[in-house]
Design a protein around this motif. Sequence first.
Motif, PDB file in Angstrom:
ATOM      1  N   SER A  35       0.838  -1.194   0.000  1.00 12.37           N
ATOM      2  CA  SER A  35       0.000   0.000   0.000  1.00 12.37           C
ATOM      3  C   SER A  35       0.877   1.248   0.000  1.00 12.37           C
ATOM      4  O   SER A  35       1.696   1.439   0.909  1.00 12.37           O
ATOM      5  N   LEU A  36       0.707   2.089  -1.012  1.00 13.92           N
ATOM      6  CA  LEU A  36       1.474   3.329  -1.091  1.00 13.92           C
ATOM      7  C   LEU A  36       1.191   4.219   0.117  1.00 13.92           C
ATOM      8  O   LEU A  36       2.110   4.753   0.733  1.00 13.92           O
ATOM      9  N   GLY A  37      -0.077   4.353   0.467  1.00 15.32           N
ATOM     10  CA  GLY A  37      -0.438   5.194   1.614  1.00 15.32           C
ATOM     11  C   GLY A  37       0.214   4.719   2.897  1.00 15.32           C
ATOM     12  O   GLY A  37       0.740   5.523   3.676  1.00 15.32           O
ATOM     13  N   VAL A  44       7.276   8.422   6.974  1.00 14.52           N
ATOM     14  CA  VAL A  44       7.218   9.677   7.737  1.00 14.52           C
ATOM     15  C   VAL A  44       7.335   9.380   9.236  1.00 14.52           C
ATOM     16  O   VAL A  44       8.047  10.081   9.969  1.00 14.52           O
ATOM     17  N   GLY A  45       6.667   8.333   9.689  1.00 14.64           N
ATOM     18  CA  GLY A  45       6.774   7.928  11.092  1.00 14.64           C
ATOM     19  C   GLY A  45       8.205   7.593  11.472  1.00 14.64           C
ATOM     20  O   GLY A  45       8.679   7.969  12.560  1.00 14.64           O
ATOM     21  N   ALA A  77      10.665   4.172  -2.962  1.00 14.84           N
ATOM     22  CA  ALA A  77      11.098   4.598  -4.296  1.00 14.84           C
ATOM     23  C   ALA A  77      10.719   3.568  -5.356  1.00 14.84           C
ATOM     24  O   ALA A  77      10.265   3.939  -6.451  1.00 14.84           O
ATOM     25  N   LEU A  78      10.892   2.286  -5.036  1.00 15.34           N
ATOM     26  CA  LEU A  78      10.475   1.234  -5.973  1.00 15.34           C
ATOM     27  C   LEU A  78       8.974   1.275  -6.215  1.00 15.34           C
ATOM     28  O   LEU A  78       8.515   1.107  -7.345  1.00 15.34           O
ATOM     29  N   LYS A  79       8.220   1.487  -5.150  1.00 22.43           N
ATOM     30  CA  LYS A  79       6.760   1.553  -5.288  1.00 22.43           C
ATOM     31  C   LYS A  79       6.370   2.721  -6.192  1.00 22.43           C
ATOM     32  O   LYS A  79       5.490   2.575  -7.062  1.00 22.43           O
ATOM     33  N   LEU A  80       6.988   3.853  -6.007  1.00 23.86           N
ATOM     34  CA  LEU A  80       6.670   5.023  -6.834  1.00 23.86           C
ATOM     35  C   LEU A  80       7.113   4.816  -8.283  1.00 23.86           C
ATOM     36  O   LEU A  80       6.444   5.277  -9.208  1.00 23.86           O
ATOM     37  N   ARG A  81       8.218   4.109  -8.460  1.00 22.05           N
ATOM     38  CA  ARG A  81       8.750   3.900  -9.810  1.00 22.05           C
ATOM     39  C   ARG A  81       8.030   2.801 -10.583  1.00 22.05           C
ATOM     40  O   ARG A  81       7.732   2.934 -11.764  1.00 22.05           O
TER      41      ARG A  81
END
Length: 83
Positions: A35-37, A44-45, A77-81
Amino acid sequence: MSGEWMGYVAATLTTAAFVPQALKTLRSRDTRSISLGMYVVFTVGLCFWLAYGIVLDSWPMILSNVVTLALALLILALKLRHG
């Protein structure tokens, strides 16, 4: 000896628990089931845990969160890419 050793044990165990999944994801590049979210919030945590460790000058918190944050950022980064 203070209870700081407990922090090192906890930090080592929680970071070690994260490593196998991180390595599997990094090797396979398969992020479809992540899950990206959740990963954004998790990362961030980790940044806040690291900052808190720095404020407290707690080396167990600092070291474990640096390692976990680095792995989490790679996976994010992999998830975004690769989606």
